[in-house]
Design an enzyme around this catalytic site. Structure first.
Site, PDB file in Angstrom:
ATOM      1  N   LYS A 164     -10.836   5.104 -53.447  1.00 16.53           N
ATOM      2  CA  LYS A 164     -11.817   3.734 -53.280  1.00 16.53           C
ATOM      3  C   LYS A 164     -13.138   5.118 -53.590  1.00 16.53           C
ATOM      4  CE  LYS A 164     -11.679   1.173 -49.138  1.00 16.53           C
ATOM      5  NZ  LYS A 164     -11.060   0.465 -49.512  1.00 16.53           N
ATOM      6  N   LYS A 201     -14.371   5.414 -43.927  1.00 18.70           N
ATOM      7  CA  LYS A 201     -13.697   4.481 -45.381  1.00 18.70           C
ATOM      8  C   LYS A 201     -12.841   6.029 -45.054  1.00 18.70           C
ATOM      9  CE  LYS A 201     -15.824   0.473 -46.221  1.00 18.70           C
ATOM     10  NZ  LYS A 201     -15.551  -0.856 -47.477  1.00 18.70           N
ATOM     11  N   GLY A 218      -7.984  -2.468 -47.740  1.00 17.73           N
ATOM     12  CA  GLY A 218      -7.829  -3.765 -46.471  1.00 17.73           C
ATOM     13  C   GLY A 218      -8.532  -3.482 -45.242  1.00 17.73           C
ATOM     14  N   GLY A 219      -9.488  -2.807 -45.238  1.00 12.79           N
ATOM     15  CA  GLY A 219      -9.603  -2.731 -43.820  1.00 12.79           C
ATOM     16  C   GLY A 219      -8.657  -1.971 -43.162  1.00 12.79           C
ATOM     17  N   HIS A 262     -16.988 -12.470 -47.160  1.00 11.65           N
ATOM     18  CA  HIS A 262     -16.633 -11.346 -48.884  1.00 11.65           C
ATOM     19  C   HIS A 262     -16.494 -12.322 -50.141  1.00 11.65           C
ATOM     20  CE1 HIS A 262     -12.296  -9.048 -50.121  1.00 11.65           C
ATOM     21  NE2 HIS A 262     -12.575 -10.492 -50.671  1.00 11.65           N
ATOM     22  N   ARG A 277      -4.207  -7.394 -59.353  1.00  7.18           N
ATOM     23  CA  ARG A 277      -2.633  -7.927 -59.539  1.00  7.18           C
ATOM     24  C   ARG A 277      -3.392  -8.845 -59.237  1.00  7.18           C
ATOM     25  NH1 ARG A 277      -3.790  -6.249 -54.213  1.00  7.18           N
ATOM     26  NH2 ARG A 277      -4.943  -8.397 -53.144  1.00  7.18           N
TER      27      ARG A 277
END
Ligand code: MV4
Length: 661
Positions: free
Chosen positions: A116, A158, A164-165, A208, A292
């Site tokens: 990230k 984060k 994905g959280g 989102h 992906r």
């Protein structure tokens, strides 16, 4: 040129990839674990190779076994699908070393987007908007705390390696920050082996919205519209659609162009998804890039008319992108839901077991991507997604109506699923208005009946009673008017129901306590119950498996367990005290007399049927009030043999009811 593709995945995505590969003339190789010997993806491929035991670490995550399978079969390319090895840079490298084409982006892009912190720096440099925050390397707790003051609250901590959280926390006030940073750091170390953290200003009730991108080996990159994935539960997507009801043409172009910048900045290749948070004022911020093909790619395929797996294979072969940006047009509307074997009424716990019947309702505008079929078993080893149900229409409401119908008409008997939960979301007025944000499921929808144990109606009991009564009686009984009431003990979703079923010609009446309801039976075929209720004719499909009855009346799923012939053995659980013959047979022994005291579980009578002895046991403590059995009697299934009473609780043993006309 590629000739033979190995699919390093299972389930619906493996089947999906095989479908396109076959259509394009490639040969296909499946890999499978011991639990997937008979799985649909194995049957769909030209060849299949066993790669190890059921646990994913021993099979689908086993790089060496997957690459060996490719070598053994002469495959020249590997498609990783999603999950498993799909975003593993070491696997992409290992494929290359083995002389295999990895159908996905180059290692360096996978690696960059796996961080990230570094991806945010790269995106900022490329001119892609990111959430204001702090992403310095090797930041100490003190540096993070100092940075937080200038970012302001609420803010997000984060884990750089998370996704994905996972490893994410929301902090409202400075007082708790130091402690939250320490916690986040140790959690990140434990979960990802990397304690690196970043800070971001929190975006309130964001949407989102993600952009599908594609890049080829010749420096071309395009975007294929957006997907709105705002409806999520614990960071699991539940509903996805394209286009987003919130995105205007201007916003689409701005987000699309930002996503293409992101793609070109990291020398990307193949299919990618750039995720953005969008606030209520339509400001958008880069969140992460998924390297992906995503679960929800079909909604993009339906609105663009393109086959994204075909695009992936074209790019992997070194061909240019099939279309330029100007040639990509969005047409119509598509909505997808993820159908899971899970129990929304009990915390969405994953469900395993036999899938007796899986009957998708495929009609105009409906696509179902699945990796399971009737007779399969849902095992605990893998993600319990059964299928994706995707609807297409000219406009959003066309797609929504079709999806609701497909969900209602899809029949699933065996495992509990989220089918009804999904149909409630699709029918919800907030969703209907296109106003659902990431807060939707936790706000207005939180008390929806689809997330509570089944609210059983008297009509449900009539339908179950009708089907079970028929199974218990011979044809002759049906024409008997005023046949005696048959008591049934049923369990639905953990609750017990003692009902009396009575038949008068084609009228079937069920009594449950003071509730009485009757329907007119039109037909009962063994799989379908056709009935008239209050002047309206309906059809309800059902299936019986051992003492279970599955049916989906009016869109809900019911699993009815028939306990009528099972003495309630657990202590403290008591039955009706009306003990019936469990099948047609003869009485070979009577162990009690009228007036005798009995204990729960005592054998009272022995019935011989089908050359076997069947003990009829007391289902409660009490006293024999009526004895209807004598040694040598021929008795019919359901005939009451013994009635028990408790002197101080006679009300528990109601007299049988006559039908009301
Ligand atoms: C956020 C956020 C608010 N502000 N970041 C959750 C999943 C992960 N990909 C990022 N997530 C979020 N990041 C900032 N700065 C809110 C979420 C978030 C969320 C995002 C997308 C979909 C559903 C969500 C549910 C809760 C929180």
């Amino acid at each position: 040129m590629l000739t033979k593709l190995l699919i390093a995945n299972r389930g619906e995505i493996a089947v999906r990839i095989i479908r396109t590969a076959r259509q394009l003339g490639y040969r296909t190789v499946a890999v499978y674990s011991e639990a997937d010997r008979d799985a649909l993806h194995v049957l769909a491929a030209d060849e299949a190779v066993a790669i190890g035991p059921a646990p994913v670490a021993a099979s689908y995550l086993n790089m060496e076994a997957v690459i060996d399978a490719a070598k053994k079969t002469g495959a020249d390319a590997i498609h990783p699908g999603y999950g498993f090895l799909s975003e593993n840079a070491r696997f992409a490298a290992a494929c290359k070393r083995a002389g295999l084409t990895f159908v996905g982006p180059p290692e360096h892009a996978i690696e960059l987007m796996g961080s990230k912190r570094r991806s945010k720096i790269a995106m900022k440099a490329a001119g892609v908007p990111v959430v204001p925050g702090f992403e310095n390397a090797d930041a100490s707790d003190d540096e993070l705390i100092a940075a937080a003051d200038s970012i302001g609250y609420p803010l997000m901590i984060k884990a750089s390696a998370g996704g994905g959280g996972r490893g994410m926390r929301l902090v409202h006030r400075g007082q708790t920050l130091a402690e939250e940073i320490q916690r986040a750091r140790s959690e990140a170390r434990n979960a990802f082996g990397d304690g690196e953290l970043i800070l971001e200003k929190a975006v309130i009730e964001p949407r989102h919205i993600e952009i599908q991108v594609f890049a080829d080996q010749h420096g071309n990159a395009v975007y294929l519209g957006e997907r709105d994935c705002s409806i999520q539960r614990r960071h699991q997507k539940v509903v996805e659609e394209s286009p987003s009801p919130f995105v205007t043409p201007d916003l689409r172009r701005a987000m699309g162009e930002a996503a293409v910048k992101a793609t070109l900045a990291c020398q990307y290749e193949g299919a990618g998804t750039v995720e953005f948070l969008v606030d209520k004022n339509r400001n958008f911020y880069f969140l992460e890039m998924n390297t992906r093909l995503q679960v929800e790619h079909p909604v993009t395929e339906l609105v663009t008319g393109q086959d994204l797996v075909a695009w992936q294979l074209a790019v992997a072969e070194g061909r240019p992108l099939p279309l330029t940006q100007d040639e990509i047009q969005l047409r119509g509307h598509a909505i997808e839901v993820r159908l899971y074997a899970e129990d929304p009424a009990h915390g969405f716990t994953p469900q395993t077991g036999p899938l007796h019947l899986f009957q998708p309702a495929v009609t105009e505008g409906i696509r179902i991507d699945t990796g399971v079929q009737s007779g399969d078993t849902v095992t605990p080893f893998y993600d319990p997604m059964l299928a994706k149900v995707i609807a297409f229409g000219q406009c959003r409401d066309d797609a929504r109506r079709r999806l609701l119908r497909a969900l209602t008409d899809t029949v699933i008997f065996g495992v509990t699923t989220n089918r009804y939960f999904l149909s409630r979301i699709i029918a919800d007025p907030v969703f209907g208005a296109g106003e659902a944000t990431t807060a939707f499921l936790d706000q207005g929808f939180a008390n929806d009946p689809s997330m509570r144990p089944t609210d059983v109606s008297i009509l449900d009991l009539v339908l179950a009673g009708t089907i079970l009564y028929q199974g218990e009686t011979t044809g002759a009984n049906w024409s008997n008017s005023l046949a005696t009431a048959v008591p049934l003990r049923l369990a639905i979703d953990g609750a017990g129901f003692e009902v009396q079923v009575q038949c008068n010609g084609q009228s079937i009446q069920v009594r449950h306590g003071d509730d009485v309801h009757a329907i007119t039976l039109v037909e009962l075929t063994g799989h379908h119950l056709c009935f008239i209720d209050k002047g309206v004719r309906h059809v309800c499909q059902y299936q019986r498996e051992a003492n279970r009855l599955y049916l989906q009346p009016f869109g809900r799923s019911l699993c009815v367990t028939d306990h009528t012939h099972q003495p309630a053995v657990a202590s403290g659980v008591t039955g009706s005290g009306r003990l019936q013959a469990s099948m047609d047979g003869s009485i070979i022994e009577v162990r009690v007399a009228a007036g005798d005291p009995v204990q729960h579980g005592d054998t009272l009578v022995i019935l011989e049927a089908m050359k076997m002895e069947h003990p009829i046991k007391a289902d409660r403590n009490g006293r024999v009030s009526q004895l209807h059995a004598t040694k040598g009697d021929q008795v019919k299934r359901h005939q009451v043999l013994v009635e028990l009473a408790i002197e101080d609780d006679v009300a528990q043993n109601p007299p049988s009811q006559e039908i009301e006309t």
